[in-house]
Scaffold this motif. Sequence first.
Motif, PDB file in Angstrom:
ATOM      1  N   PRO A 252       3.371   6.484  48.613  1.00  0.00           N
ATOM      2  CA  PRO A 252       2.020   6.164  49.087  1.00  0.00           C
ATOM      3  C   PRO A 252       1.490   7.240  50.022  1.00  0.00           C
ATOM      4  N   LEU A 253       0.197   7.472  49.944  1.00  0.00           N
ATOM      5  CA  LEU A 253      -0.465   8.463  50.789  1.00  0.00           C
ATOM      6  C   LEU A 253      -1.021   7.815  52.052  1.00  0.00           C
ATOM      7  N   LEU A 254      -1.005   8.549  53.135  1.00  0.00           N
ATOM      8  CA  LEU A 254      -1.662   8.156  54.376  1.00  0.00           C
ATOM      9  C   LEU A 254      -2.612   9.270  54.803  1.00  0.00           C
ATOM     10  N   PRO A 255      -3.874   8.925  55.136  1.00  0.00           N
ATOM     11  CA  PRO A 255      -4.435   7.579  55.053  1.00  0.00           C
ATOM     12  C   PRO A 255      -4.542   7.088  53.601  1.00  0.00           C
ATOM     13  N   ARG A 256      -4.455   5.774  53.435  1.00  0.00           N
ATOM     14  CA  ARG A 256      -4.499   5.163  52.107  1.00  0.00           C
ATOM     15  C   ARG A 256      -5.789   5.577  51.397  1.00  0.00           C
ATOM     16  N   THR A 257      -5.629   6.026  50.159  1.00  0.00           N
ATOM     17  CA  THR A 257      -6.767   6.567  49.411  1.00  0.00           C
ATOM     18  C   THR A 257      -6.951   5.774  48.125  1.00  0.00           C
ATOM     19  N   ILE A 258      -8.126   5.182  47.966  1.00  0.00           N
ATOM     20  CA  ILE A 258      -8.432   4.357  46.796  1.00  0.00           C
ATOM     21  C   ILE A 258      -9.412   5.089  45.891  1.00  0.00           C
ATOM     22  N   ARG A 259      -9.100   5.101  44.622  1.00  0.00           N
ATOM     23  CA  ARG A 259     -10.003   5.685  43.625  1.00  0.00           C
ATOM     24  C   ARG A 259     -10.664   4.564  42.836  1.00  0.00           C
ATOM     25  N   GLU A 260     -11.982   4.629  42.693  1.00  0.00           N
ATOM     26  CA  GLU A 260     -12.723   3.655  41.898  1.00  0.00           C
ATOM     27  C   GLU A 260     -13.228   4.328  40.628  1.00  0.00           C
ATOM     28  N   VAL A 261     -12.946   3.698  39.505  1.00  0.00           N
ATOM     29  CA  VAL A 261     -13.352   4.214  38.203  1.00  0.00           C
ATOM     30  C   VAL A 261     -14.370   3.260  37.597  1.00  0.00           C
ATOM     31  N   ALA A 262     -15.458   3.810  37.061  1.00  0.00           N
ATOM     32  CA  ALA A 262     -16.538   2.978  36.527  1.00  0.00           C
ATOM     33  C   ALA A 262     -17.008   3.500  35.177  1.00  0.00           C
ATOM     34  N   LEU A 263     -17.680   2.635  34.447  1.00  0.00           N
ATOM     35  CA  LEU A 263     -18.351   3.038  33.214  1.00  0.00           C
ATOM     36  C   LEU A 263     -19.796   3.355  33.557  1.00  0.00           C
ATOM     37  N   ALA A 264     -20.266   4.519  33.134  1.00  0.00           N
ATOM     38  CA  ALA A 264     -21.644   4.945  33.394  1.00  0.00           C
ATOM     39  C   ALA A 264     -22.373   5.128  32.072  1.00  0.00           C
ATOM     40  N   VAL A 265     -23.683   4.883  32.080  1.00  0.00           N
ATOM     41  CA  VAL A 265     -24.504   5.083  30.888  1.00  0.00           C
ATOM     42  C   VAL A 265     -25.578   6.103  31.199  1.00  0.00           C
ATOM     43  N   SER A 266     -26.037   6.784  30.160  1.00  0.00           N
ATOM     44  CA  SER A 266     -27.093   7.771  30.316  1.00  0.00           C
ATOM     45  C   SER A 266     -28.426   7.078  30.554  1.00  0.00           C
ATOM     46  N   ALA A 267     -29.416   7.836  30.992  1.00  0.00           N
ATOM     47  CA  ALA A 267     -30.729   7.270  31.277  1.00  0.00           C
ATOM     48  C   ALA A 267     -31.368   6.671  30.034  1.00  0.00           C
ATOM     49  N   SER A 268     -31.139   7.296  28.873  1.00  0.00           N
ATOM     50  CA  SER A 268     -31.704   6.788  27.616  1.00  0.00           C
ATOM     51  C   SER A 268     -30.593   6.170  26.779  1.00  0.00           C
ATOM     52  N   ALA A 269     -30.019   5.091  27.286  1.00  0.00           N
ATOM     53  CA  ALA A 269     -28.867   4.470  26.632  1.00  0.00           C
ATOM     54  C   ALA A 269     -29.247   3.898  25.273  1.00  0.00           C
ATOM     55  N   SER A 270     -28.345   4.058  24.319  1.00  0.00           N
ATOM     56  CA  SER A 270     -28.537   3.513  22.982  1.00  0.00           C
ATOM     57  C   SER A 270     -28.297   2.006  23.001  1.00  0.00           C
ATOM     58  N   PRO A 271     -28.733   1.271  21.959  1.00  0.00           N
ATOM     59  CA  PRO A 271     -28.438  -0.167  21.894  1.00  0.00           C
ATOM     60  C   PRO A 271     -26.938  -0.456  21.975  1.00  0.00           C
ATOM     61  N   ALA A 272     -26.119   0.375  21.353  1.00  0.00           N
ATOM     62  CA  ALA A 272     -24.668   0.162  21.413  1.00  0.00           C
ATOM     63  C   ALA A 272     -24.162   0.336  22.840  1.00  0.00           C
ATOM     64  N   ALA A 273     -24.677   1.356  23.546  1.00  0.00           N
ATOM     65  CA  ALA A 273     -24.266   1.577  24.932  1.00  0.00           C
ATOM     66  C   ALA A 273     -24.711   0.420  25.812  1.00  0.00           C
ATOM     67  N   ARG A 274     -25.938  -0.066  25.597  1.00  0.00           N
ATOM     68  CA  ARG A 274     -26.424  -1.194  26.398  1.00  0.00           C
ATOM     69  C   ARG A 274     -25.590  -2.444  26.148  1.00  0.00           C
ATOM     70  N   ALA A 275     -25.205  -2.649  24.890  1.00  0.00           N
ATOM     71  CA  ALA A 275     -24.391  -3.820  24.557  1.00  0.00           C
ATOM     72  C   ALA A 275     -23.012  -3.736  25.197  1.00  0.00           C
ATOM     73  N   PHE A 276     -22.436  -2.547  25.214  1.00  0.00           N
ATOM     74  CA  PHE A 276     -21.115  -2.381  25.815  1.00  0.00           C
ATOM     75  C   PHE A 276     -21.183  -2.590  27.320  1.00  0.00           C
ATOM     76  N   LEU A 277     -22.233  -2.064  27.939  1.00  0.00           N
ATOM     77  CA  LEU A 277     -22.391  -2.238  29.379  1.00  0.00           C
ATOM     78  C   LEU A 277     -22.599  -3.712  29.718  1.00  0.00           C
ATOM     79  N   ALA A 278     -23.417  -4.410  28.932  1.00  0.00           N
ATOM     80  CA  ALA A 278     -23.656  -5.833  29.173  1.00  0.00           C
ATOM     81  C   ALA A 278     -22.366  -6.632  29.052  1.00  0.00           C
ATOM     82  N   GLN A 279     -21.529  -6.252  28.100  1.00  0.00           N
ATOM     83  CA  GLN A 279     -20.234  -6.935  27.939  1.00  0.00           C
ATOM     84  C   GLN A 279     -19.373  -6.775  29.182  1.00  0.00           C
TER      85      GLN A 279
END
Length: 283
Positions: A252-279
């Motif tokens: 373990p590292l000190l100070p404790r270091t947390i990484r947050e990972v997220a899903l991001a979509v582009s500004a002009s998201a496709s219907p498939a991208a919007r559906a995946f994000l909504a899910q």
Amino acid sequence: MTTMQQLRVLLAVAEHGGFTAAGERLGMAQPAVSRSIASLENELGAPLLLRLRTGVALTEAGERAVRRAREAVRQVDLLRAEVAEVAGQVTGTLRLASVPTAMGTRLPAQLRLFTERHPLVAVRSFEGSDEELRDWLDQGVADVAVVTLPAPGLRTVLLDRHEMLAVLPVAHLLAACETVTYAQLANEPFVRPTGGCAQVFTAAAREAGVRLEATFEAREMSAVLEMVRAGLGVSILPAVGVPRVDGVVVRPLLPRTIREVALAVSASASPAARAFLAQLETA
């Protein structure tokens, strides 16, 4: 007259580095791919590719053509997907770009569920660094991307939170410690991973008043671990997805270091991208 098929062939050749590989991707014979490119070059009045022994390379005209072709193909695909969405269907392609450690999050299970719910959507995935992923989103190369937070200017949904760990050769003096500080790592040769987590520990080290000077760099986690195992240096990796490797220990590292990972979509998201994000938002 330039056709969408010609543009798709050009993109496939550019992405896969040659006529044969592009043909395999598109289900076309190599001569047909070559003829399509030659016809496009003739119509545009400029060579788009340099034919090399090792494959092909884009000319300056080719680079410009690829940028425009990518946008044209994307717009046509979006048109079809938007019309299908009105009819209650989610179709098209979900182009997912991710950092190498994303498979250790809840992403695989969510992708499996998405493909079950939307069988008409083809999923294409590829990996890169955080910097590449942001560029791919901005350029429309990717519809969605797994990124490390913070990601200013992007709409995101949290996927996972995990600790960053110090990675050491088993015979290293610090391996006997229960925890390791950034200050202790600063005195050691450092193997810097470039696949997506560096911004997190770099910021944490800076806050601790430490600068980690990279002696070596490696994109793949396996390469980082092999370098550490060989005694070339120490490193920092996310806890998610780190395999057990003989000759390597994590602390373990000190100070404790947390990484947050997220899903991001582009500004002009496709219907498939919007559906995946909504899910993901309702999961």
